[in-house]
Design a protein around this motif. Sequence first.
Motif, PDB file in Angstrom:
ATOM      1  N   GLN A 467       0.830  -1.211   0.000  1.00 40.07           N
ATOM      2  CA  GLN A 467       0.000   0.000   0.000  1.00 40.07           C
ATOM      3  C   GLN A 467       0.863   1.260   0.000  1.00 40.07           C
ATOM      4  O   GLN A 467       0.513   2.271  -0.626  1.00 40.07           O
ATOM      5  CB  GLN A 467      -0.921  -0.008   1.210  1.00 40.07           C
ATOM      6  CG  GLN A 467      -1.978  -1.096   1.178  1.00 40.07           C
ATOM      7  CD  GLN A 467      -3.045  -0.826   0.138  1.00 40.07           C
ATOM      8  OE1 GLN A 467      -3.893   0.052   0.303  1.00 40.07           O
ATOM      9  NE2 GLN A 467      -3.011  -1.591  -0.948  1.00 40.07           N
ATOM     10  N   ALA A 468       1.992   1.200   0.690  1.00 34.07           N
ATOM     11  CA  ALA A 468       2.921   2.334   0.702  1.00 34.07           C
ATOM     12  C   ALA A 468       3.463   2.599  -0.699  1.00 34.07           C
ATOM     13  O   ALA A 468       3.611   3.759  -1.115  1.00 34.07           O
ATOM     14  CB  ALA A 468       4.069   2.068   1.670  1.00 34.07           C
ATOM     15  N   LEU A 469       3.749   1.546  -1.428  1.00 31.48           N
ATOM     16  CA  LEU A 469       4.252   1.706  -2.793  1.00 31.48           C
ATOM     17  C   LEU A 469       3.185   2.330  -3.696  1.00 31.48           C
ATOM     18  O   LEU A 469       3.495   3.175  -4.554  1.00 31.48           O
ATOM     19  CB  LEU A 469       4.705   0.360  -3.350  1.00 31.48           C
ATOM     20  CG  LEU A 469       6.023  -0.170  -2.769  1.00 31.48           C
ATOM     21  CD1 LEU A 469       6.200  -1.645  -3.097  1.00 31.48           C
ATOM     22  CD2 LEU A 469       7.210   0.639  -3.295  1.00 31.48           C
ATOM     23  N   LEU A 475       2.330  10.050  -4.844  1.00 35.08           N
ATOM     24  CA  LEU A 475       3.067  11.189  -4.296  1.00 35.08           C
ATOM     25  C   LEU A 475       4.242  11.560  -5.199  1.00 35.08           C
ATOM     26  O   LEU A 475       4.558  12.746  -5.367  1.00 35.08           O
ATOM     27  CB  LEU A 475       3.555  10.853  -2.891  1.00 35.08           C
ATOM     28  CG  LEU A 475       2.444  10.554  -1.871  1.00 35.08           C
ATOM     29  CD1 LEU A 475       3.046  10.098  -0.545  1.00 35.08           C
ATOM     30  CD2 LEU A 475       1.541  11.757  -1.664  1.00 35.08           C
ATOM     31  N   ALA A 476       4.897  10.553  -5.765  1.00 33.48           N
ATOM     32  CA  ALA A 476       5.985  10.830  -6.705  1.00 33.48           C
ATOM     33  C   ALA A 476       5.458  11.577  -7.923  1.00 33.48           C
ATOM     34  O   ALA A 476       6.125  12.484  -8.454  1.00 33.48           O
ATOM     35  CB  ALA A 476       6.663   9.523  -7.128  1.00 33.48           C
ATOM     36  N   SER A 477       4.262  11.233  -8.369  1.00 28.22           N
ATOM     37  CA  SER A 477       3.641  11.939  -9.486  1.00 28.22           C
ATOM     38  C   SER A 477       3.399  13.400  -9.119  1.00 28.22           C
ATOM     39  O   SER A 477       3.651  14.300  -9.932  1.00 28.22           O
ATOM     40  CB  SER A 477       2.330  11.264  -9.870  1.00 28.22           C
ATOM     41  OG  SER A 477       1.698  11.963 -10.920  1.00 28.22           O
ATOM     42  N   ARG A 487       9.166   3.275 -10.792  1.00 30.23           N
ATOM     43  CA  ARG A 487       9.716   2.188  -9.967  1.00 30.23           C
ATOM     44  C   ARG A 487       8.707   1.737  -8.918  1.00 30.23           C
ATOM     45  O   ARG A 487       8.472   0.543  -8.738  1.00 30.23           O
ATOM     46  CB  ARG A 487      11.006   2.668  -9.303  1.00 30.23           C
ATOM     47  CG  ARG A 487      11.605   1.660  -8.316  1.00 30.23           C
ATOM     48  CD  ARG A 487      12.968   2.092  -7.820  1.00 30.23           C
ATOM     49  NE  ARG A 487      13.465   1.193  -6.795  1.00 30.23           N
ATOM     50  CZ  ARG A 487      13.434   1.452  -5.496  1.00 30.23           C
ATOM     51  NH1 ARG A 487      12.967   2.618  -5.056  1.00 30.23           N
ATOM     52  NH2 ARG A 487      13.893   0.572  -4.625  1.00 30.23           N
ATOM     53  N   TYR A 488       8.096   2.707  -8.218  1.00 22.53           N
ATOM     54  CA  TYR A 488       7.149   2.362  -7.153  1.00 22.53           C
ATOM     55  C   TYR A 488       5.933   1.651  -7.736  1.00 22.53           C
ATOM     56  O   TYR A 488       5.412   0.692  -7.147  1.00 22.53           O
ATOM     57  CB  TYR A 488       6.703   3.616  -6.405  1.00 22.53           C
ATOM     58  CG  TYR A 488       7.813   4.344  -5.684  1.00 22.53           C
ATOM     59  CD1 TYR A 488       8.954   3.684  -5.248  1.00 22.53           C
ATOM     60  CD2 TYR A 488       7.712   5.716  -5.423  1.00 22.53           C
ATOM     61  CE1 TYR A 488       9.970   4.358  -4.582  1.00 22.53           C
ATOM     62  CE2 TYR A 488       8.715   6.390  -4.750  1.00 22.53           C
ATOM     63  CZ  TYR A 488       9.843   5.717  -4.337  1.00 22.53           C
ATOM     64  OH  TYR A 488      10.844   6.387  -3.676  1.00 22.53           O
ATOM     65  N   ASP A 489       5.477   2.107  -8.893  1.00 27.29           N
ATOM     66  CA  ASP A 489       4.306   1.495  -9.519  1.00 27.29           C
ATOM     67  C   ASP A 489       4.595   0.040  -9.885  1.00 27.29           C
ATOM     68  O   ASP A 489       3.793  -0.865  -9.610  1.00 27.29           O
ATOM     69  CB  ASP A 489       3.926   2.301 -10.760  1.00 27.29           C
ATOM     70  CG  ASP A 489       2.632   1.815 -11.381  1.00 27.29           C
ATOM     71  OD1 ASP A 489       1.730   1.392 -10.633  1.00 27.29           O
ATOM     72  OD2 ASP A 489       2.520   1.844 -12.610  1.00 27.29           O
TER      73      ASP A 489
END
Length: 783
Positions: A467-469, A475-477, A487-489
Motif C-alpha cells: 500500500q505504501a508503494l 506522491l511521486a507523481s 519504480r514504485y508502480d
Amino acid sequence: MIVRKTAMISGVFSSLCLFTQAQTFDQYFTVGISNEGKHKGMPYVAAGDRSYIIGNQDGNFPDMGGHVKGEMGGLWAHPIKMMDGFWVKIKDIHSGESAWLKDADEFINYPHGNKLVYGKPLVNTSVTRFQFCPDGKPGIIVEYTLKNHAAEARSITLEFAAKTDVSPVWFSKETGVNDASDVVEWNAVQSTFTARDEQHPWHIKWGASQPAVEHLVGDKVFLPEQTIGNGAAASLTYKIALPANGAATIVFVVAGSNRNGKEADAVYQDLQKHHALLLKKKNTSYRVLLERAKITVPDKSLQQAYDWTKINTAWLTRTVPGIGTGLGAGLMEYPWWFGCDNTYAVQGLLATGNIELAKQTLHLLFEQSQKVNGNGRIAHEISTNGTVTNKGNTQETAHFIMCVGRLYEYTGDTSFIREVYPYIRQGIDWLLGEKDQNHNLFPEGYGIMEIRGLNAELIDVAVYTQQALEAATMLASAMNDTGAKARYDSLSVLLKDKINKEYWSNEQSLYCDFYGTTADAISACKGAIEQVQLGERSDTGTARMVTYYQQLKDAVEKMPAASQGWVLNKNWVINTPMETGIAPRERALHSLDVIRKENCGPYGPYLSAAIDRRHMMTIATGVQAVAECRYGRIDEAMWYVGKIVETFGQTLPGSISEMMPDYGCFTQAWTNYGMTVPLVKYVFGVQPDAIHKRILLAPQFPSNWKEGKIEHLPVGDNVFSLSVEKAANTVKYTVIQQKKQWGIVFSTEYEKGSQYYLNGKLLDGKPLLIPMNGGKNELIIKD
C-alpha cells in the motif's frame, strides 16, 4: 515534601471572579450521558488539548495506572503531572454535621466536561461538582454548587484538600529526569497555593473565586485517600453563605507550567477571569465537531456511538510546547503518540473531515521520527517529553506512507507532501533495503503484533508496504519524480502478486501470519513460549498455550528446511489483504467467511485465534468491518460495526474501551477507524479525489436502511452532503456541495429495467458512472 510560607508577587484579588448564585457551567450543553449510579469504581476523563483530569466516577482519585505506577490518574498538563487529586469536605457551622464528598450518587459525562451529583451529604444540602479543561490552556476548572433545601439561611464551610504531585511524564527517569520533592508556598495576598518541583522548573498554582478563611499544609492536612509520590498535601477552607432555599457556587482553578512560576501564575489569573468564556468557547468547538461529517441513520445507537467517537478523538488530542499537536493513543495508559495507532486513527480523522488534526498528527510523527531516526523510519512510541522509546516497528513506516497518500487524496494540497516527500523516499528505501536483507520484497521485522520471536516477514508488514508503494507512486507523481513513480508502480504490482502467491494457505483458506524459513517458525514458537512463561500475555491458560507452541515447534523441527508461509497464531492481521482490497475477490469472500465462522468471538476477531481465544479489540473488529466493505458485503460489515457499538458506555458513559467489551484504555483513538471509515467511505460511499477536485460516490446502504444522510463533510476546499431515501420502487440521492467547480461522479451498478433520472432528466443507455455538475444534484433510480 518541603513546605514554605511567603507572600508572593502581589496580586489584585478584586479582579478575581467571586462565586455566583446558582449559575452552573453546564447550562450551555445540556445533553450528557449518566452512569445511572453504576460503575463508580471505573475511571473518567475531562480533557482539553493541554490538560486533563482522570479520576473515578465516585469522585475520588485512587492511585491508578501502570506506566508510571499508580500515577496515571490525577491532573495532568503534559509533559508534567500537577496533582494526584483533590477532595472536598463540607460542614454545617450551626449543627456541626460534616461529610467528605467521596461517593457521588451520579456521574454525568458531557463532551466538554463532567458533572458529579452528591444527593444529600448533609441534611437539607445537595452538591454538584462540574469540571472541565479549557483548550489551549494548561489548567483545570472545578465548580462546586451547594443547594440549601431548608427554609432558613445557613452557613457552610468547604474544605478543598489537594495532594500535589509535580512530576514528569513516563520515560523521564530512564533519561535522567527524576521526580523530586514538592515545595509548597502560600500567597496570603492572592489566597492561593503554589507548588513546584524542588529540582526542576515545573510549577502549579491553585485557589478559588473567593478568599480562604484557613489554609493548612503538610501533616496537618487529612486526605480521605492516601496517595504515593513525592507530593505535598495542602488544604484551603472557605465560608459559604447559603440563602434559604437557595444555592451558591465556588470556582476552583488549578494551573500549571513546565517552564516557570510566572507562566503558571499568568495561566491561573487568565482562567479565573475568563473561565465562563472559555467554557462557551469549548462548547462551541464541540458543536462544530458534531456538525462536521454529521450522520443521520435509522440505527440511533450507531449514530450516538459515531458522534461520541468524534468527541473521544477530541479528548485524546495532545498539544505539548516544543513538540506539537497530535492524537494520543488512549487514556489512561497511552496519552502520548504512536506510529501504529495513528496510522489507523488518522484515517478515521480524514473520514470525518478532521483534516487539520490529521495533518498535525502526521507532521508530529514525521518530525520526531526524523530527529531520532533520520532514515525514513517512523517511530513507534513518543512520550510527551519528546523521548522515543521504540524507534519503530517495520509496519509503521509503510503504514505512515500510506496515510500521507490518504491525506493527499482528501486535501489535494502539495505543501505538506513537498515537506515530507524526501523522508518518504528514504522510508521506501529503508523498507526495501535495510529491512529486506534477502531482497524478496517482504521487509523483515516486527509488525503490529508484538510477539516475542515474531521478527520475521509478517503479513501486515508486506501488505502495508504494498500500500505504501501505491501511495508513493501517487506522491511521486505530485512531485514530478517520474523515475521513482515508475519504480514504485512496478514494485507495487509485483508485491501484490507475491503476497497473494506466498502468503496464502490453501489448507487453511486463510492468509499466513508470516513468510519465512523453518528456522523462523521455530524461533517464533520459542518466542511465544518465553512470552507466555514470562507472563507478558494475560492468559490464565499458560500451560495450554505452552503445550500448543511446544508441539508446534516439535512438528516444525521435523520438517525439511524451506521458505513458505506459516499459520501459527492466526493473528487478526491476516485480514489485512482483505482490508486493503488486494486479495482476489473469490479468495477474499471465502476467507472472510472462515474468519467469521471460526476465528471470531462475541465482539469480533480474536487477537490470536489459533490459541488465545479470549481477547478482542476495537481495531481488529474495525479492520474486519472495512475488509467486508471492500468486497461490497455491507450487511456483514455492519455486523462488526454493531459489535463495537455494543461496547459503548460499558466502562465510561460516552466512550468505547480499547479491549472489548470493557477493559484496557477506557477510550482509544484507533476505535474511530472501525466506527467511521465503514460508514463514510463505504455506506455513504464517499471516495475523495481532491487532487482533481472531484468526489466519487458509490453508496452501499445496509439492506434494512430506508434512509440516511451525511452532512458538512470537508473534502479539499469543498464541503459536501449526501442524503439517501428509499421507497418501494425508488431510490433518491440528493447531493449538495459548496464549490460549483468541483465534480461529482456517481457510481452505480446498472440494473436491467431501471430508469435513471438526473435532475429530472431521463438518462439514456446503461449508466455506470454518472457525472454531476456543481451545486445541488438529485438522482432518482426507479425499478
